[in-house]
Design a protein around this motif. Structure first.
Motif, PDB file in Angstrom:
ATOM      1  N   UNK A 114       0.658  -1.137   0.411  1.00  0.00           N
ATOM      2  CA  UNK A 114       0.078   0.258   0.320  1.00  0.00           C
ATOM      3  C   UNK A 114       0.818   1.444   0.035  1.00  0.00           C
ATOM      4  N   UNK A 115       1.847   1.435   0.624  1.00  0.00           N
ATOM      5  CA  UNK A 115       3.059   2.360   0.920  1.00  0.00           C
ATOM      6  C   UNK A 115       3.125   2.476  -0.543  1.00  0.00           C
ATOM      7  N   UNK A 116       3.597   1.547  -1.721  1.00  0.00           N
ATOM      8  CA  UNK A 116       3.622   1.879  -2.837  1.00  0.00           C
ATOM      9  C   UNK A 116       2.918   2.560  -3.627  1.00  0.00           C
ATOM     10  N   UNK A 117       1.398   2.159  -3.086  1.00  0.00           N
ATOM     11  CA  UNK A 117       0.094   2.682  -3.770  1.00  0.00           C
ATOM     12  C   UNK A 117      -0.049   4.213  -3.939  1.00  0.00           C
ATOM     13  N   UNK A 118       1.162   4.116  -2.122  1.00  0.00           N
ATOM     14  CA  UNK A 118       0.301   5.854  -1.589  1.00  0.00           C
ATOM     15  C   UNK A 118       1.927   7.065  -2.248  1.00  0.00           C
ATOM     16  N   UNK A 119       2.760   5.854  -2.767  1.00  0.00           N
ATOM     17  CA  UNK A 119       3.635   7.072  -3.138  1.00  0.00           C
ATOM     18  C   UNK A 119       3.385   7.467  -4.549  1.00  0.00           C
ATOM     19  N   UNK A 120       2.938   6.746  -5.594  1.00  0.00           N
ATOM     20  CA  UNK A 120       2.300   7.095  -6.896  1.00  0.00           C
ATOM     21  C   UNK A 120       1.323   8.359  -6.597  1.00  0.00           C
ATOM     22  N   UNK A 121      -0.073   8.046  -5.360  1.00  0.00           N
ATOM     23  CA  UNK A 121      -0.950   8.823  -5.374  1.00  0.00           C
ATOM     24  C   UNK A 121      -0.186   9.918  -4.850  1.00  0.00           C
ATOM     25  N   UNK A 122       0.491  10.335  -3.993  1.00  0.00           N
ATOM     26  CA  UNK A 122       0.979  11.215  -3.578  1.00  0.00           C
ATOM     27  C   UNK A 122       2.068  12.712  -4.263  1.00  0.00           C
ATOM     28  N   UNK A 167       7.052  11.670 -15.580  1.00  0.00           N
ATOM     29  CA  UNK A 167       7.173  11.193 -14.648  1.00  0.00           C
ATOM     30  C   UNK A 167       6.294   9.620 -13.886  1.00  0.00           C
ATOM     31  N   UNK A 168       4.934  10.445 -14.037  1.00  0.00           N
ATOM     32  CA  UNK A 168       4.414   9.229 -13.570  1.00  0.00           C
ATOM     33  C   UNK A 168       3.852   8.598 -14.340  1.00  0.00           C
ATOM     34  N   UNK A 169       4.749   8.263 -15.191  1.00  0.00           N
ATOM     35  CA  UNK A 169       4.123   6.561 -15.960  1.00  0.00           C
ATOM     36  C   UNK A 169       5.118   6.095 -15.149  1.00  0.00           C
ATOM     37  N   UNK A 170       6.496   6.057 -15.340  1.00  0.00           N
ATOM     38  CA  UNK A 170       7.560   5.397 -15.036  1.00  0.00           C
ATOM     39  C   UNK A 170       7.065   4.863 -13.863  1.00  0.00           C
ATOM     40  N   UNK A 171       6.767   5.397 -12.424  1.00  0.00           N
ATOM     41  CA  UNK A 171       6.056   4.835 -11.281  1.00  0.00           C
ATOM     42  C   UNK A 171       4.967   4.356 -11.309  1.00  0.00           C
ATOM     43  N   UNK A 172       3.750   4.695 -12.543  1.00  0.00           N
ATOM     44  CA  UNK A 172       3.059   3.859 -12.152  1.00  0.00           C
ATOM     45  C   UNK A 172       3.524   2.345 -12.818  1.00  0.00           C
ATOM     46  N   UNK A 203      -4.195   2.254 -18.731  1.00  0.00           N
ATOM     47  CA  UNK A 203      -4.835   3.425 -18.359  1.00  0.00           C
ATOM     48  C   UNK A 203      -3.399   4.051 -18.885  1.00  0.00           C
ATOM     49  N   UNK A 204      -2.531   3.670 -18.284  1.00  0.00           N
ATOM     50  CA  UNK A 204      -0.695   4.331 -18.804  1.00  0.00           C
ATOM     51  C   UNK A 204      -0.602   3.568 -19.642  1.00  0.00           C
TER      52      UNK A 204
END
Lengths: 179, 318, 591
Positions: free
Chosen positions: C335-343, C367-372, C475-476
């Motif tokens: 979940x922390x990984x998910x929150x990193x993206x959302x943050x 850089x959002x697509x790299x994160x996702x 989506x990505x």
């Protein structure tokens, strides 16, 4: 001096037995009964029967008494039961039986005094588990078999009484879960 | 290497209680290791003084007995729990020469007797608390511990048959050729499960049932009385590990290292196993637990006795 | 190429069979055209029960009572040609057999002692909805088995959602809690079995009445269940909710359309942005705004990420309730990984309030697509590990298989939606049956299971995580370029190019975010397949800057009502597993 453990254990047993009959909270009485059994085990140990002592603790104090405590716990006894116990402790109730028991005790002591002494060594030799085992399955094998009949009967009746006769619906979760 | 009896008793007690305290920290660190997080690591090097800090905290807590509880029995229950575990250690031989009563001729029976008395600690705690959750917890505990005592007793009979005596020291000496874990594998497995159930650790911790009953039989306990239950549980873990080592894993025997060190190493490994079980497994339901015991473990331990007896008779001289 | 999905006009929908069933009967008072094109009919009080009974036929139509609520019409000015009514009782029916077939039945009630016949004999889940209507509006339901306060304490006076009830505590004299008052409140919460028709003892045993909660490790929030126990078996259970009630619906009437968005985040606090979704959809329907494709896709992506996060919590807490203490830690790491993206995208973690009326708050960072993508590659292996650790564990299976099972019919009678319904075997997902945003252009499966027990519910949740990963990947890969806010005067806050140019745009921007946009009068609803089921916001606008009525239909409310049905005869340990498998959040229940 070598009798000291025996004397101590016996005194504790006697005193605890008096406490058992004079308590008005059932669980307290049962706990004192456990003390009686533990001190009896001590007596056995002091007299050279360690196997019997251990069995006394395991079976009597550790299983039978736990069952007693379990059942009394379920009964949820309250203040009214305590008052009733105290009411039954009135002297008019216990004087009679105590006198008769006292007579019995005197009769027992006189009879034992009059019996001829047993032939055998004066010193007590401790009897180990191996000796008990050999005796049990030697001269006393009949009583072992009878005891096992009794246990089997107990097992079967317990199973019968405890059977889950309720119709198991879809919500009850399997009574015999497969693990 | 031996010593006068008071010294042995003193050292054993000190080590035991120290170990139980140490385990409070060690279990948390170990659980943290397996759960992908740190355990307590602030107080002292590696957090080891956390155990001391917890001890001080618990000693300073208000000594509160619920007004609706039965005072005498309430205070007695944790004492019984601790006492039976400590007494059982009396017959566990650490080495051939170091034990309090390792040569007692009914040593193993004594351990079983003390396990039986340990049930009282849990049952009386629940009753004395006079609260529904506690009562439910101790009801479950009584049934669970009594049942698993039976399997415990039956499973060690195979060891007794092979060793030919109830004396703990003799049992260890009889394993100098082959550790009993090999011929008595079935009995060892049953004994382990029964041991986990006796100390009510996960996966058999229904009496506590954290997720279901709040805190089960020790719901109403706080302060040092609760601490006593806690320590008794850890001491029980050490006890069952020590028993497993003594009965099945050869006690103090092993090459090169001194016997006491072997004993310590083996016991520690088993304690780690206990903690791993807590980290890994879910908890079966109460009736599933009893079904496991009576329908699987009982036949297995009886089978073990029969098989051991048969094989011993076949190989008996004359 | 992803295009923006326009809202479904009424004539393109499948023939509305429920509407056809009632539209031409003499009992109809009026037919109302609402902005969201859900067929709405008005029926008089004396004919309501008969009409609804007829609407429940045929059995195969699988019609559910989606929502039952009340609108206090006494201060509403723009009613158009709706029949006169002081309190309007609104029934919202949804059919699971015919796609998109819904019907709203409105019953006008007078101001003086409003009462209506109960429909809890037709749909069992109406029980709590009617209690809530009594509690918050004062509508008496004749024939209701036990009409009582649900969300407010038993000692409360007045009906909070009425227009003449105060909204803020500062509108009343200061509150103090004396010892007597405290005793009175405690006594009011004491459980009286006689009130519920329960016996105190059976033929040979006393029943034990045990409080599970509101303070309990396993009830997932402040939730109280009173259990009638015989030993360890549950004879009956009474769920008691309302501890988490914070008046979200009343606050909707005091916040502007724009400033209410953060309140929606906190309704299902694990859902985050998924809660904004139905609300802004409803406002956009009222305002006639069509968000651009990029905004739609960003919304879908974030919503699916929150679905993954919420389902991970479910997974971890389910295994923890059954006794396995470790998996929850691993899932929270994920979940922390998910929150990193959302943050990175939204700025906040659990309550981002990222959606805006007309689009989303900001564009995606570089850089959002790299994160996702990193996350999409990371999670499937972890899910496989959990499969081995949890789902194939024999003890876990023994605790959850066959426990708490219900059929599709029972689920629909009791208002169950979401994974709980799909676990019974019904392949129904709002994103597929009545697509919104750009879901009709995305490929994903609808996972189902067969038995509807606890184990199957977990199976469905896990499969949904995998499907959400699939959606996020699409989506990505296909994120369209373009604006992230609609070019419409009511978009709040206005797109960057229309702010702070000159005095006109400045005034417009300032008024929009302070006083709020003035949404034209009307009624609309926005419904999404939220993490726990169908989440619907029904908004009534009276042409003001604040909502006239905000009705939040949450999925967890009816789910809890079903607990007694599936836990009778089970043991307490089974009840814990059942509660864990329902996947509810108390804020979602009580609002």
């Amino acid at each position: 001096m070598s009798d000291l453990p025996f004397i101590l254990f016996s005194l504790v047993a006697a005193w605890a037995a008096i406490m058992v009959v004079t308590r008005d909270i059932a669980v307290h009485a049962l706990l004192y009964l456990v003390v009686v059994l533990l001190s009896l085990a001590g007596v056995f140990f002091a007299l050279g029967a360690p196997f019997a002592a251990m069995l006394e603790i395991i079976i009597y104090a550790g299983a039978v008494m736990v069952l007693f405590v379990f059942v009394v716990m379920m009964l949820n006894l309250g203040q009214t039961d305590r008052d009733r116990e105290r009411h039954w402790m009135a002297p008019g109730v216990w004087i009679g039986p105590t006198l008769l028991s006292g007579l019995l005790l005197i009769a027992l002591c006189l009879t034992l005094r009059a019996m001829p002494p047993t032939t055998g060594s004066d010193t007590l030799a401790p009897i180990g588990p191996q000796t008990v085992g050999i005796l049990l399955y030697g001269p006393y094998v009949l009583s072992v078999e009878l005891a096992s009949f009794l246990l089997l009967a107990g097992l079967v009746s317990a199973f019968h009484i405890g059977r889950d006769t309720r119709a198991t619906g879809v919500n009850s979760g399997t009574a015999t879960g497969d693990v | 290497m031996t010593a006068p009896m008071p010294v042995i008793i003193g050292v054993t007690l000190a080590i035991l209680l120290g170990l139980a305290t140490f385990l409070t920290w060690f279990e948390r660190r170990l659980l943290g290791l397996w759960q992908d997080r740190y355990g307590p690591n602030r107080v002292g090097p590696g957090g080891i003084l956390q155990a001391v800090a917890d001890g001080i905290k618990i000693l300073f807590k208000q000594d509160w007995i619920p007004p609706f509880a039965d005072r005498g029995v309430f205070v007695l229950a944790p004492a019984i729990g601790m006492m039976t575990v400590l007494l059982s250690f009396g017959v566990v031989p650490v080495t051939a020469f170091w034990s309090i009563a390792g040569t007692l001729n009914v040593g193993l029976l004594f351990v079983l007797a003390m396990m039986g008395m340990g049930v009282y600690g849990v049952v009386l705690a629940g009753w004395a608390s006079n609260s529904k959750y506690a009562l439910l917890g101790s009801m479950r505990a009584a049934a669970q511990m009594i049942s698993y005592e039976v399997f415990m007793g039956l499973s060690v009979l195979g060891v007794v048959m092979q060793a030919g005596s109830f004396t703990m020291r003799d049992i260890v000496l009889a394993q100098s050729g082959l550790w009993f874990v090999v011929p008595q594998a079935l009995g060892c497995a049953v004994f382990t499960l029964a041991g986990i159930a006796e100390t009510h650790r996960l996966p058999f911790d229904l009496p506590e049932g954290e997720n279901e009953l709040g805190a089960g039989f020790h719901t109403e306990y706080s302060g040092m009385k609760f601490g006593m239950f806690f320590l008794a549980e850890y001491a029980g873990v050490v006890l069952v590990s020590a028993l497993l080592v003594t009965l099945y894993l050869g006690g103090w025997e092993g090459p090169l290292l001194p016997p006491a060190l072997w004993f310590a190493l083996k016991t520690s490994a088993l304690v780690c196993l206990f903690v791993l079980l807590r980290a890994a497994l879910p908890r079966p339901r109460y009736d599933q637990l009893m079904a496991l015991g009576w329908k699987i473990l009982l036949p297995l331990s009886l089978l073990n006795i029969a098989a051991t007896g048969a094989i011993l008779l076949l190989h008996a001289p004359g | 190429m992803i295009v923006a999905t326009p809202p479904r006009p009424a004539d393109l929908r499948a023939p509305a069979t429920m509407f056809a069933q009632v539209a031409h009967t003499p009992a109809i008072l009026a037919i109302e055209a609402t902005r969201d094109a859900v067929p709405t009919v008005w029926i008089a009080r004396q004919d309501a029960h008969a009409a609804l009974a007829r609407l429940k036929q045929p059995e195969a139509a699988l019609r559910m009572l989606l929502d039952l609520t009340v609108i206090d019409e006494r201060e509403r000015t723009h009613r158009g040609d709706q029949p006169p009514s002081a309190f309007t009782l609104v029934y919202h029916l949804l059919s699971f057999a015919d796609d998109g077939d819904e019907l709203r039945v409105k019953v006008p009630l007078p101001a003086d002692r409003p009462h209506a016949p109960t429909i809890s004999d037709l749909w069992p889940n109406a029980n709590w909805y009617e209690c809530e209507a009594w509690d918050l509006f004062g509508i008496v339901f004749d024939g209701h088995p036990f009409l009582r306060r649900l969300l407010t304490p038993p000692t409360w006076t007045g009906h909070p959602l009425r227009k003449d009830h105060y909204a803020r505590a500062t509108e009343m004299p200061p509150y103090s809690l004396t010892e007597d008052q405290e005793k009175r409140e405690q006594e009011a919460l004491r459980f009286d079995p006689g009130q519920w028709g329960m016996h105190r003892h059976s033929a040979n045993t006393d029943f034990m009445f045990l409080n599970l909660g509101p303070n309990h490790p396993s009830v997932h929030g402040v939730f109280r269940i009173v259990l009638q126990l015989e030993g360890e078996r549950i004879v009956d259970a009474v769920p008691d909710i309302g501890f988490h009630h914070r008046g979200a619906e009343k606050m909707g009437e005091r916040q502007s359309w724009h400033s209410y968005i953060p309140y929606t985040d906190r309704v299902d606090y694990l859902g985050g942005v998924m809660n904004n979704f139905p609300y802004v959809m409803a406002v956009e329907t009222l305002a006639g705004i069509q968000p651009p494709p990029r905004a739609q896709m960003i919304r879908v992506m974030l919503a699916e990420l929150f679905r993954i996060a919420s389902h991970l919590v479910f997974y971890g807490t389910m295994s923890q309730d059954v006794g396995q203490l470790s998996p929850v830690f691993y899932m929270f790491t994920d979940r922390e990984r998910v929150f990193e993206i959302i943050e990175a995208i939204c700025g906040f973690r659990m309550h981002p309030a990222f959606f805006r009326i007309g689009g989303v708050a900001m564009d995606l960072p570089t850089g959002w697509d790299g994160l996702v993508r990193t996350f999409l590659d990371y999670l499937p292996k972890r899910l496989d590990e959990y499969e081995k650790m949890v789902m194939r564990n024999g003890i876990f299976r023994a605790r959850t298989k066959g426990v708490g099972a219900y059929t599709v019919r029972e689920a629909i009678e009791w208002g169950v939606t979401g994974p709980g319904l799909r676990a019974c075997g019904l392949e129904w997902d709002y994103r597929r049956r009545a697509p919104y945003a750009c879901y009709d252009q995305l490929e994903f499966d609808i996972p189902t299971a067969a038995n509807g027990d606890c184990y199957d519910r977990v199976v469905v949740h896990i499969a949904e995580i995998r499907q959400s990963l699939r959606i996020v990947r699409q989506c990505v890969d296909n994120m369209p370029a373009g604006p992230i806010k609609a070019d419409h005067p009511l978009t709040t806050p206005p797109p960057r190019t229309r702010t702070m140019h000159d005095i006109e745009t400045l005034i417009h921007h300032f008024l929009n975010v302070s006083w709020g946009p003035v949404i034209p009068p009307g009624e609309a609803r926005g419904c999404v397949e939220a993490t726990k089921g169908l989440n619907q916001y029904h908004l009534v606008s009276d042409g003001g800057t604040m909502s006239y009525r905000t009705r939040i239909r949450t999925p967890s409310f009816p789910h809890l009502q079903m607990i007694p049905l599936i836990s009778r005869g089970a043991m307490i340990a089974d009840l814990i597993a059942i509660i864990g498998s329902i996947d509810f959040v108390m804020a979602d229940v009580d609002r």
